[in-house]
Motif scaffolding. Structure first.
Motif, mmCIF file in Angstrom:
data_model
loop_
_atom_site.group_PDB
_atom_site.id
_atom_site.type_symbol
_atom_site.label_atom_id
_atom_site.label_comp_id
_atom_site.label_asym_id
_atom_site.label_seq_id
_atom_site.Cartn_x
_atom_site.Cartn_y
_atom_site.Cartn_z
ATOM 1 N N UNK A 259 0.831 -1.205 0.000
ATOM 2 C CA UNK A 259 0.000 0.000 0.000
ATOM 3 C C UNK A 259 0.863 1.252 0.000
ATOM 4 N N UNK A 260 1.961 1.233 0.745
ATOM 5 C CA UNK A 260 2.856 2.391 0.756
ATOM 6 C C UNK A 260 3.508 2.586 -0.605
ATOM 7 N N UNK A 261 3.913 1.491 -1.257
ATOM 8 C CA UNK A 261 4.500 1.625 -2.598
ATOM 9 C C UNK A 261 3.486 2.192 -3.590
ATOM 10 N N UNK A 262 2.237 1.739 -3.489
ATOM 11 C CA UNK A 262 1.205 2.269 -4.393
ATOM 12 C C UNK A 262 0.968 3.759 -4.145
ATOM 13 N N UNK A 263 0.954 4.149 -2.872
ATOM 14 C CA UNK A 263 0.734 5.561 -2.558
ATOM 15 C C UNK A 263 1.877 6.426 -3.084
ATOM 16 N N UNK A 264 3.093 5.964 -2.968
ATOM 17 C CA UNK A 264 4.232 6.745 -3.467
ATOM 18 C C UNK A 264 4.251 6.778 -4.993
ATOM 19 N N UNK A 265 3.864 5.659 -5.629
ATOM 20 C CA UNK A 265 3.780 5.657 -7.092
ATOM 21 C C UNK A 265 2.700 6.617 -7.576
ATOM 22 N N UNK A 266 1.573 6.658 -6.845
ATOM 23 C CA UNK A 266 0.506 7.604 -7.213
ATOM 24 C C UNK A 266 0.983 9.046 -7.064
ATOM 25 N N UNK A 267 1.784 9.309 -6.036
ATOM 26 C CA UNK A 267 2.325 10.663 -5.869
ATOM 27 C C UNK A 267 3.237 11.032 -7.024
ATOM 28 N N UNK A 268 4.055 10.091 -7.476
ATOM 29 C CA UNK A 268 4.932 10.362 -8.620
ATOM 30 C C UNK A 268 4.123 10.601 -9.890
ATOM 31 N N UNK A 269 3.017 9.868 -10.046
ATOM 32 C CA UNK A 269 2.191 10.036 -11.247
ATOM 33 C C UNK A 269 1.482 11.383 -11.282
ATOM 34 N N UNK A 270 1.342 12.031 -10.138
ATOM 35 C CA UNK A 270 0.689 13.338 -10.106
ATOM 36 C C UNK A 270 1.582 14.446 -10.654
ATOM 37 N N UNK A 271 2.856 14.179 -10.860
ATOM 38 C CA UNK A 271 3.769 15.179 -11.418
ATOM 39 C C UNK A 271 3.479 15.307 -12.916
ATOM 40 N N UNK A 272 3.229 16.499 -13.416
ATOM 41 C CA UNK A 272 2.953 16.678 -14.854
ATOM 42 C C UNK A 272 4.111 16.159 -15.709
ATOM 43 N N UNK A 273 3.756 15.359 -16.717
ATOM 44 C CA UNK A 273 4.747 14.812 -17.633
ATOM 45 C C UNK A 273 5.134 13.379 -17.319
ATOM 46 N N UNK A 274 4.814 12.855 -16.139
ATOM 47 C CA UNK A 274 5.130 11.474 -15.788
ATOM 48 C C UNK A 274 4.019 10.564 -16.295
ATOM 49 N N UNK A 275 4.380 9.603 -17.119
ATOM 50 C CA UNK A 275 3.378 8.691 -17.674
ATOM 51 C C UNK A 275 3.433 7.303 -17.042
ATOM 52 N N UNK A 276 4.553 6.952 -16.440
ATOM 53 C CA UNK A 276 4.649 5.671 -15.726
ATOM 54 C C UNK A 276 5.503 5.872 -14.480
ATOM 55 N N UNK A 277 5.140 5.163 -13.409
ATOM 56 C CA UNK A 277 5.921 5.230 -12.167
ATOM 57 C C UNK A 277 5.795 3.899 -11.445
ATOM 58 N N UNK A 278 6.905 3.428 -10.989
ATOM 59 C CA UNK A 278 6.937 2.164 -10.250
ATOM 60 C C UNK A 278 7.873 2.332 -9.057
ATOM 61 N N UNK A 279 7.459 1.839 -7.914
ATOM 62 C CA UNK A 279 8.223 1.982 -6.672
ATOM 63 C C UNK A 279 8.676 0.611 -6.211
ATOM 64 N N UNK B 48 4.500 13.117 -0.009
ATOM 65 C CA UNK B 48 3.575 12.041 0.351
ATOM 66 C C UNK B 48 4.056 11.307 1.604
ATOM 67 N N UNK B 49 5.374 11.122 1.714
ATOM 68 C CA UNK B 49 5.913 10.514 2.934
ATOM 69 C C UNK B 49 5.660 11.399 4.148
ATOM 70 N N UNK B 50 5.720 12.720 3.952
ATOM 71 C CA UNK B 50 5.416 13.631 5.060
ATOM 72 C C UNK B 50 3.976 13.458 5.533
ATOM 73 N N UNK B 51 3.068 13.202 4.594
ATOM 74 C CA UNK B 51 1.665 13.018 4.970
ATOM 75 C C UNK B 51 1.433 11.667 5.628
ATOM 76 N N UNK B 52 2.127 10.630 5.153
ATOM 77 C CA UNK B 52 1.938 9.284 5.714
ATOM 78 C C UNK B 52 2.642 9.151 7.060
ATOM 79 N N UNK B 53 3.790 9.786 7.209
ATOM 80 C CA UNK B 53 4.579 9.793 8.439
ATOM 81 C C UNK B 53 4.998 8.389 8.890
#
Length: 204
Positions: A128-148, A183-188
């Motif tokens: 779940x943490x890996x998915x949350x961090x990958x979702x955060x990376x995908x929110x950056x404009x221009x990123x089309x794929x992200x894997x953690x 995102x890590x700051x929010x998850x703590x």
């Protein structure tokens, strides 16, 4: 004023240590079955050995425990350096090591979360943490794929592999790093993992 601030910092550090100990104690799986089996075997063999030694010390020629007499007679016919004795001793030692290893506490079921109350322990699953961090990376404009990757036994940090369709990514890797950090700051998480970003882009 300074004394109050130092006192608050000390109490906060103590609270974090208490929360960490609580999380490790509560969230680490316990191998109760293996521990029980190991304890029963040790108790049984120790009890038999104690009874036999006590009978020998009292000068009794009779073995009080049924089935021990043929084992003792077999052992008396073999020397300590006999290959069969060494093989049996090695097998018993390996069995003991296996029981001890199985009885040790297992790996934490997820990543412990930091909390202000040391009496509470929270956890988030590694997937779940890996998915949350990958979702955060995908929110950056221009990123089309992200894997953690990471957060395992051999990798304590986080490896983010991202891809963009841009031909000139400029500071896109830094933006992904900042987004994952936010995102890590929010998850703590209790132990903040280091973040490493690998960015791929079009080179044609």
């Amino acid at each position: 004023m300074a004394e109050t601030l130092v006192k608050e910092l000390i109490e906060e550090a103590q609270g974090r240590r208490q929360a960490r100990r609580l999380a490790v104690r509560e969230l680490r799986p316990r191998c109760a079955l293996a521990g029980l089996a190991a304890a029963l075997l040790v108790t049984a063999f120790g009890g038999v050995a104690a009874i036999e030694l006590l009978a020998g010390a009292l000068g009794s020629a009779v073995h009080p425990v049924p089935g021990v007499a043929p084992v003792v007679e077999t052992l008396r016919r073999h020397a300590w350096n006999d290959p069969d004795v060494l093989t049996a001793a090695g097998a018993v030692a390996a069995l003991g090591i296996a029981f001890v290893a199985a009885a040790l506490p297992g790996r934490l079921r997820g990543v412990p979360l930091a909390g202000a109350d040391p009496r509470l322990a929270g956890v988030i699953g590694r997937a779940a943490l890996r998915r949350a961090l990958a979702a955060a990376a995908m929110e950056v404009p221009g990123i089309e794929r992200a894997r953690v990757r990471g957060l395992g036994i051999f990798r304590r940090g986080v490896l983010v592999r991202a891809a963009t369709h841009y031909r000139n990514p400029a500071n896109l890797a830094d933006l992904v790093h900042d987004a994952v950090d936010a995102r890590l700051d929010r998850i703590e998480p209790m132990h903040r993992p280091p973040v490493d970003v690998r960015l791929g882009w079009r080179k044609d």
